[in-house]
Design a protein around this motif. Structure first.
Motif, PDB file in Angstrom:
ATOM      1  N   VAL A  97       0.859  -1.173   0.000  1.00  0.00           N
ATOM      2  CA  VAL A  97       0.000   0.000   0.000  1.00  0.00           C
ATOM      3  C   VAL A  97       0.903   1.234   0.000  1.00  0.00           C
ATOM      4  O   VAL A  97       2.049   1.172   0.456  1.00  0.00           O
ATOM      5  CB  VAL A  97      -0.943  -0.013   1.232  1.00  0.00           C
ATOM      6  CG1 VAL A  97      -0.159   0.126   2.534  1.00  0.00           C
ATOM      7  CG2 VAL A  97      -2.025   1.047   1.127  1.00  0.00           C
ATOM      8  N   HIS A  98       0.384   2.340  -0.542  1.00  0.00           N
ATOM      9  CA  HIS A  98       1.162   3.574  -0.621  1.00  0.00           C
ATOM     10  C   HIS A  98       0.432   4.709   0.095  1.00  0.00           C
ATOM     11  O   HIS A  98      -0.803   4.772   0.080  1.00  0.00           O
ATOM     12  CB  HIS A  98       1.394   3.981  -2.077  1.00  0.00           C
ATOM     13  CG  HIS A  98       1.964   2.896  -2.922  1.00  0.00           C
ATOM     14  ND1 HIS A  98       3.180   2.315  -2.666  1.00  0.00           N
ATOM     15  CD2 HIS A  98       1.472   2.267  -4.021  1.00  0.00           C
ATOM     16  CE1 HIS A  98       3.423   1.382  -3.574  1.00  0.00           C
ATOM     17  NE2 HIS A  98       2.399   1.334  -4.404  1.00  0.00           N
ATOM     18  N   PRO A  99       1.178   5.637   0.677  1.00  0.00           N
ATOM     19  CA  PRO A  99       0.561   6.803   1.314  1.00  0.00           C
ATOM     20  C   PRO A  99       0.206   7.871   0.294  1.00  0.00           C
ATOM     21  O   PRO A  99       0.680   7.843  -0.849  1.00  0.00           O
ATOM     22  CB  PRO A  99       1.666   7.298   2.250  1.00  0.00           C
ATOM     23  CG  PRO A  99       2.933   6.936   1.523  1.00  0.00           C
ATOM     24  CD  PRO A  99       2.644   5.624   0.831  1.00  0.00           C
ATOM     25  N   ASN A 100      -0.620   8.833   0.718  1.00  0.00           N
ATOM     26  CA  ASN A 100      -0.840  10.020  -0.104  1.00  0.00           C
ATOM     27  C   ASN A 100       0.226  11.062   0.228  1.00  0.00           C
ATOM     28  O   ASN A 100       1.116  10.819   1.054  1.00  0.00           O
ATOM     29  CB  ASN A 100      -2.262  10.565   0.080  1.00  0.00           C
ATOM     30  CG  ASN A 100      -2.558  10.984   1.516  1.00  0.00           C
ATOM     31  OD1 ASN A 100      -1.667  11.394   2.265  1.00  0.00           O
ATOM     32  ND2 ASN A 100      -3.821  10.877   1.915  1.00  0.00           N
ATOM     33  N   ASP A 101       0.155  12.226  -0.410  1.00  0.00           N
ATOM     34  CA  ASP A 101       1.202  13.236  -0.230  1.00  0.00           C
ATOM     35  C   ASP A 101       1.340  13.673   1.231  1.00  0.00           C
ATOM     36  O   ASP A 101       2.453  13.771   1.760  1.00  0.00           O
ATOM     37  CB  ASP A 101       0.903  14.460  -1.100  1.00  0.00           C
ATOM     38  CG  ASP A 101       1.152  14.200  -2.578  1.00  0.00           C
ATOM     39  OD1 ASP A 101       1.864  13.231  -2.903  1.00  0.00           O
ATOM     40  OD2 ASP A 101       0.632  14.969  -3.409  1.00  0.00           O
ATOM     41  N   GLU A 102       0.208  13.946   1.864  1.00  0.00           N
ATOM     42  CA  GLU A 102       0.249  14.427   3.248  1.00  0.00           C
ATOM     43  C   GLU A 102       0.818  13.362   4.183  1.00  0.00           C
ATOM     44  O   GLU A 102       1.636  13.658   5.069  1.00  0.00           O
ATOM     45  CB  GLU A 102      -1.154  14.840   3.701  1.00  0.00           C
ATOM     46  CG  GLU A 102      -1.716  16.064   2.992  1.00  0.00           C
ATOM     47  CD  GLU A 102      -2.187  15.769   1.570  1.00  0.00           C
ATOM     48  OE1 GLU A 102      -2.387  14.570   1.228  1.00  0.00           O
ATOM     49  OE2 GLU A 102      -2.336  16.726   0.789  1.00  0.00           O
ATOM     50  N   GLN A 103       0.388  12.117   3.997  1.00  0.00           N
ATOM     51  CA  GLN A 103       0.894  11.031   4.838  1.00  0.00           C
ATOM     52  C   GLN A 103       2.384  10.795   4.609  1.00  0.00           C
ATOM     53  O   GLN A 103       3.124  10.505   5.560  1.00  0.00           O
ATOM     54  CB  GLN A 103       0.110   9.752   4.536  1.00  0.00           C
ATOM     55  CG  GLN A 103      -1.339   9.797   4.990  1.00  0.00           C
ATOM     56  CD  GLN A 103      -2.166   8.665   4.404  1.00  0.00           C
ATOM     57  OE1 GLN A 103      -1.848   8.134   3.336  1.00  0.00           O
ATOM     58  NE2 GLN A 103      -3.229   8.291   5.095  1.00  0.00           N
ATOM     59  N   ALA A 104       2.837  10.934   3.366  1.00  0.00           N
ATOM     60  CA  ALA A 104       4.254  10.724   3.068  1.00  0.00           C
ATOM     61  C   ALA A 104       5.127  11.712   3.833  1.00  0.00           C
ATOM     62  O   ALA A 104       6.155  11.341   4.413  1.00  0.00           O
ATOM     63  CB  ALA A 104       4.496  10.848   1.567  1.00  0.00           C
ATOM     64  N   VAL A 105       4.724  12.977   3.842  1.00  0.00           N
ATOM     65  CA  VAL A 105       5.492  13.991   4.571  1.00  0.00           C
ATOM     66  C   VAL A 105       5.417  13.742   6.071  1.00  0.00           C
ATOM     67  O   VAL A 105       6.424  13.829   6.792  1.00  0.00           O
ATOM     68  CB  VAL A 105       4.978  15.402   4.222  1.00  0.00           C
ATOM     69  CG1 VAL A 105       5.631  16.447   5.119  1.00  0.00           C
ATOM     70  CG2 VAL A 105       5.248  15.722   2.756  1.00  0.00           C
ATOM     71  N   GLU A 106       4.223  13.405   6.548  1.00  0.00           N
ATOM     72  CA  GLU A 106       4.037  13.177   7.986  1.00  0.00           C
ATOM     73  C   GLU A 106       4.847  11.985   8.478  1.00  0.00           C
ATOM     74  O   GLU A 106       5.451  12.027   9.562  1.00  0.00           O
ATOM     75  CB  GLU A 106       2.552  12.948   8.276  1.00  0.00           C
ATOM     76  CG  GLU A 106       2.242  12.675   9.738  1.00  0.00           C
ATOM     77  CD  GLU A 106       0.770  12.398   9.976  1.00  0.00           C
ATOM     78  OE1 GLU A 106       0.439  11.872  11.050  1.00  0.00           O
ATOM     79  OE2 GLU A 106      -0.050  12.704   9.081  1.00  0.00           O
ATOM     80  N   MET A 107       4.906  10.918   7.671  1.00  0.00           N
ATOM     81  CA  MET A 107       5.524   9.678   8.123  1.00  0.00           C
ATOM     82  C   MET A 107       6.999   9.562   7.754  1.00  0.00           C
ATOM     83  O   MET A 107       7.766   8.892   8.447  1.00  0.00           O
ATOM     84  CB  MET A 107       4.744   8.483   7.557  1.00  0.00           C
ATOM     85  CG  MET A 107       3.288   8.458   8.012  1.00  0.00           C
ATOM     86  SD  MET A 107       2.297   7.176   7.220  1.00  0.00           S
ATOM     87  CE  MET A 107       2.952   5.718   8.009  1.00  0.00           C
ATOM     88  N   GLY A 109       8.901  12.492   6.190  1.00  0.00           N
ATOM     89  CA  GLY A 109       9.617  13.755   6.286  1.00  0.00           C
ATOM     90  C   GLY A 109       9.466  14.613   5.047  1.00  0.00           C
ATOM     91  O   GLY A 109       8.928  14.180   4.018  1.00  0.00           O
ATOM     92  N   PRO A 110       9.951  15.859   5.113  1.00  0.00           N
ATOM     93  CA  PRO A 110       9.859  16.782   3.975  1.00  0.00           C
ATOM     94  C   PRO A 110      10.552  16.216   2.732  1.00  0.00           C
ATOM     95  O   PRO A 110      11.559  15.512   2.833  1.00  0.00           O
ATOM     96  CB  PRO A 110      10.578  18.039   4.483  1.00  0.00           C
ATOM     97  CG  PRO A 110      10.527  17.939   5.973  1.00  0.00           C
ATOM     98  CD  PRO A 110      10.585  16.477   6.293  1.00  0.00           C
ATOM     99  N   GLY A 111       9.998  16.540   1.573  1.00  0.00           N
ATOM    100  CA  GLY A 111      10.598  16.100   0.319  1.00  0.00           C
ATOM    101  C   GLY A 111      10.050  14.792  -0.210  1.00  0.00           C
ATOM    102  O   GLY A 111      10.373  14.391  -1.332  1.00  0.00           O
ATOM    103  N   TYR A 112       9.223  14.101   0.589  1.00  0.00           N
ATOM    104  CA  TYR A 112       8.628  12.847   0.128  1.00  0.00           C
ATOM    105  C   TYR A 112       7.270  13.114  -0.509  1.00  0.00           C
ATOM    106  O   TYR A 112       6.510  13.967  -0.056  1.00  0.00           O
ATOM    107  CB  TYR A 112       8.460  11.862   1.287  1.00  0.00           C
ATOM    108  CG  TYR A 112       9.737  11.147   1.663  1.00  0.00           C
ATOM    109  CD1 TYR A 112      10.057   9.919   1.098  1.00  0.00           C
ATOM    110  CD2 TYR A 112      10.619  11.708   2.576  1.00  0.00           C
ATOM    111  CE1 TYR A 112      11.232   9.262   1.441  1.00  0.00           C
ATOM    112  CE2 TYR A 112      11.800  11.062   2.921  1.00  0.00           C
ATOM    113  CZ  TYR A 112      12.093   9.839   2.352  1.00  0.00           C
ATOM    114  OH  TYR A 112      13.260   9.194   2.686  1.00  0.00           O
ATOM    115  N   PHE A 113       6.981  12.347  -1.572  1.00  0.00           N
ATOM    116  CA  PHE A 113       5.685  12.403  -2.229  1.00  0.00           C
ATOM    117  C   PHE A 113       4.930  11.104  -1.960  1.00  0.00           C
ATOM    118  O   PHE A 113       5.531  10.046  -1.749  1.00  0.00           O
ATOM    119  CB  PHE A 113       5.839  12.571  -3.748  1.00  0.00           C
ATOM    120  CG  PHE A 113       6.457  13.877  -4.158  1.00  0.00           C
ATOM    121  CD1 PHE A 113       5.793  15.070  -3.965  1.00  0.00           C
ATOM    122  CD2 PHE A 113       7.713  13.908  -4.745  1.00  0.00           C
ATOM    123  CE1 PHE A 113       6.364  16.278  -4.347  1.00  0.00           C
ATOM    124  CE2 PHE A 113       8.290  15.107  -5.136  1.00  0.00           C
ATOM    125  CZ  PHE A 113       7.616  16.298  -4.931  1.00  0.00           C
TER     126      PHE A 113
END
Length: 318
Positions: A97-107, A109-113
């Motif tokens: 499973v993949h995260p969305n943009d907001e979850q990627a940054v939250e989990m 860090g900055p710079g992740y999509f």
């Protein structure tokens, strides 16, 4: 290459190859087992021409809007916005499973999509299937327990695939590709994957399970969208799927030339999936065969695809 030098009309890319435990031998016949060809990737090198040897990341930094388009550049900056792969699946891939943009940054860090993706089925053995979501009626508590227990395969939604099918997959959807599939995959420029279940394969540093992350981002009611291949028309472009992150379409021709135009708004990523084609823009031309991939910069404007016999190609853009 100085910044003042115009970009060429076509950037032929050199793919990077990856092998994993589930890979086959259709991407590089006669070579080693190959699971994935990363045909459009920010660290792919240009294969020929005045930009030979430079990576897409370097060109995005140097040329910005000329390469990707002004509106795209405003969204993703110097990061090239898409990752496109070819996948040869000889065995089941992990359920993931993949995260969305907001979850990627939250989990992470900055710079992740996050990762929104689509698959187009290039080939499918009889009986080939994917997993996309869970069965109707599965409750969130039951889903979470199955993820923790390693019994998720019993709740998964299995869907048969045929050649030409396109599957659109939103973040939060449990999914897996099955044996016998040859797949074109377009996605956000992210390889952020949370592995839920790996079919009993031995755990290793490279194939960790990500149970807590999976629990955080999996949506119990998330389903994929499957679209059969529309009837193809000679010399026409036909849209297969669209999203806020990319659009994917099929180009096909036997006799007619296909006219296209970036309109200086976005790039086009073209991958030939059958036959041969000649690309023409002003005095520039380039011939492509099966699995060749070219990036057409936003600055190219109008160009043409001239069939050499017949061809089919997939076009991704933002």
């Amino acid at each position: 290459m100085p910044e003042s030098t115009p970009l060429p009309a076509f950037l032929l890319l050199e793919p990077q190859y990856r092998d994993y435990v589930w890979g086959g031998q259709r991407l590089r016949p006669g070579e080693d087992f190959t699971a994935e060809a990363w045909v459009v990737y920010e660290h792919d090198h240009v294969k020929s021409g005045p930009c030979q040897g430079q990576t897409l990341a370097e060109l995005a930094s140097l040329y910005g809007p000329q390469l990707v388009g002004q509106s795209v550049f405003q969204k993703t900056g110097e990061r090239f916005p898409l990752l496109i792969k070819l996948l040869d699946c000889a065995e089941w891939l992990s359920i993931q499973v993949h995260p969305n943009d907001e979850q990627a940054v939250e989990m992470e860090g900055p710079g992740y999509f996050g990762k929104t993706e689509a698959w187009h089925t290039l080939d499918a053995d009889p009986g080939s299937r994917i997993i996309a979501g869970v069965q109707p009626g599965v409750k969130p508590d039951a889903l979470q327990q199955a993820i923790r227990d390693g019994t998720i395969e019993g709740l998964a939604q299995y869907i048969p695939l045929q050649r030409g099918d396109t599957v659109f997959m939103r973040p939060g959807t449990l999914h897996a590709l099955g044996p016998g599939l040859l797949i074109y995959e377009v996605q956000q420029t992210s390889d952020l994957t949370y592995r839920v279940y790996d079919w009993g394969r031995p755990a290793s540093e490279k194939r960790k399970l990500h149970i807590e992350q999976s629990l955080a981002v999996t949506r119990h009611n998330a389903q994929a969208e499957l679209t059969p291949l529309p009837e193809l028309q000679d010399g026409k472009e036909q849209v297969l799927c669209t999203s806020a992150y990319f659009s994917l379409s099929m180009l096909s021709a036997e006799k007619r030339t296909v006219p296209l135009d970036t309109q200086a708004a976005t790039f086009h990523a073209l991958t030939v999936i059958d036959g041969k084609v000649r690309l023409l823009a002003g005095t520039e031309s380039l011939e492509l065969a099966r699995f060749d991939t070219v990036l057409v910069p936003a600055s190219t404007g109008s160009y043409q695809l001239q069939p050499l016999g017949s061809f089919r190609a997939l076009k991704s853009s933002v």
